[in-house]
Design a protein around this motif. Sequence first.
Motif: not given
Length: 637
Positions: A169-189
């Motif tokens: 689910v975490w990986l799916e969130n990364i893939l889904e939010s790639q176009a909308n979220a910056s790398y900083s949000a994913e690094d925070a996760q």
Amino acid sequence: MKDSTSRSYQSPIADDAANEAVRGSKEALGGVENDVAIGSRLKRAGYEIATEREVRYWLEWQSRMISGVISGGIYLATGSADESRKFNEVTWPKTAAHTALLRDMATDTVRAEKPLVRGNVADGSDIIDVVTCPVRQNELLIGAVVFTLSNRKDAQRDSVQQLMQWCVVWLENILESQANASYSAEDAQFEVVNLISAVAPLEVSAYQLCSHLANEFDCSLVALGLRQELSVQAIAVSNQLDFDRRTQGVSEIEFAMEECADQDITISLSPEHSDMNAITQAHQRLLKINAELVVCSVPVRAENNLIGVMTFVKSDNTPFSREQRYKIDSIVATIGPVLKLQTITNQSLLTTVRQSIADYYKSLLGEKNIKFKTMAGLLLLIPLLLAFVPAEQRVTATASLEGSMQQAIVAPINGYIKTVYARAGDAVTAGQSLVALDDSALALQFEKTSSERDKLASEYQLAWANRDKAQIAIISARLEQSDAQLALVESEMAHNEITAPFDGMLVSGDLSQLSGTPVEQGQLLYELVPLTGFKVILDINEYDVGKLADGQNGVLRLTGSPDKSIEFTIQKAFPIASVRQNQNVFRVEAILQNPPENLRPGMQGVGKISVGDSTIGRVWTQSLRERLKMSAWYFGF
């Protein structure tokens, strides 16, 4: 704002149009879904591949978090109707073993559209387990995650699969939010997951998480609470490792968490803005404490179930921005499965057992669990079988072989070891030399005594010539003494070489490294037993010795020949106990019936003595019942 957490913890289900397209492609090919059809469907999903850095970071983290991972891979499929399907693949380690197996399992998972678990898979010379999980985007299948693991039990493989489903689910969130979220949000996760999954008590890791989020969002307070039936209890507060839940501030925060949990929605409240779509009485009470507070409570979910609430409090009257709200939602969605896993790991044994029993009965009594019901019915038959099926009752004991007699071979005289001809474990024949003692000292003594006697003989002749009767008597006595000494030396020299008294095997004594060392008369050198006429020595536990009697029969199996049974008959039980492995045992001797020829003294094994007939249940529980009776009598029952 759309609640992103609602997407994160619902099982991905393809929409009707996508499913219809897939079914159409299968039917067109006679029920078999080919690569082109899959590629076309995946192309229509419109997903984008995440950068290799992010995906590899996720894969490496998962591979290290799951114990026993040998290799892993993420395979995201691409293709269209005009080209064969290809996989954008990321493997761990980069030179991963079993790459062909990983790719084949990814293809099977995409075709099956469901997680797969295969145990005891042979890949070359290795026997491994393979666990897979599909990856979806926009409700459509886009690839698979595959791990090869060290071989383990079915229950452990199922646990790994469940953990993978949570983490995918975490990986799916990364893939889904790639176009909308910056790398900083994913690094925070990644950062918050590392904090909450740290090897530490849940309260400590939750405290570190809350403190980190307080700094991240400029909050004066961040609190995490877990749902306990109908209430929510705070387990961690930022910048306060120890806190009293009875204080007004913590109590008000718990009321706000319960208000959020009861409605299962995100509640955000500030002096200028009130959430009109939710009941906010508890959050309003928090605002009364400080008119400049801004409060945001977010439900924490795992497997589509609410397990807790996180509350963020600002004291500078600055509301949370849209980007901050999105970032908070993504972080809370990410930590949900890990927090649940940590909660299960840190809960008490009693709680774990109680939860396991509740889950078992829930699955057992479910209307769709026919297999469990069948197994339960079969389990009910076990007590009946134990109570009525007859069985032979036997006493089990460790056993060893000894010779029917044991001859001690000792040093006949004082001396030094000269030559060693045999040692323990050697088979010898009667008269065979075992050890020779050094006779050089005896030879010198013999020469000295002989010279003295010759001198006395000359003096004796001279006394006769002089007719000196007194001198004749004295010399005659001294001659007799010299003759006795010579006889003694000759006797000792005759016993200088020690031989075997009969055919047999040496069971003790190794003098091969002791050449030249002195021995004393009577010192034990060897122990010799015959090669025929063995007896069995059984060490019977004190709980079982009362069941035995002379003449009872049993069966012996030796460690060196576990497939051959040797019958024996009890001959004698010795009423003297000894301690073996912290247990009182009694020595029981038995004679073998038709012993084979390859037996040797000292062989070990297990003997079973028949003591009567009973049922399977009584046989299996005999030892336990006897110990319980003794314990009950000891405590006065």
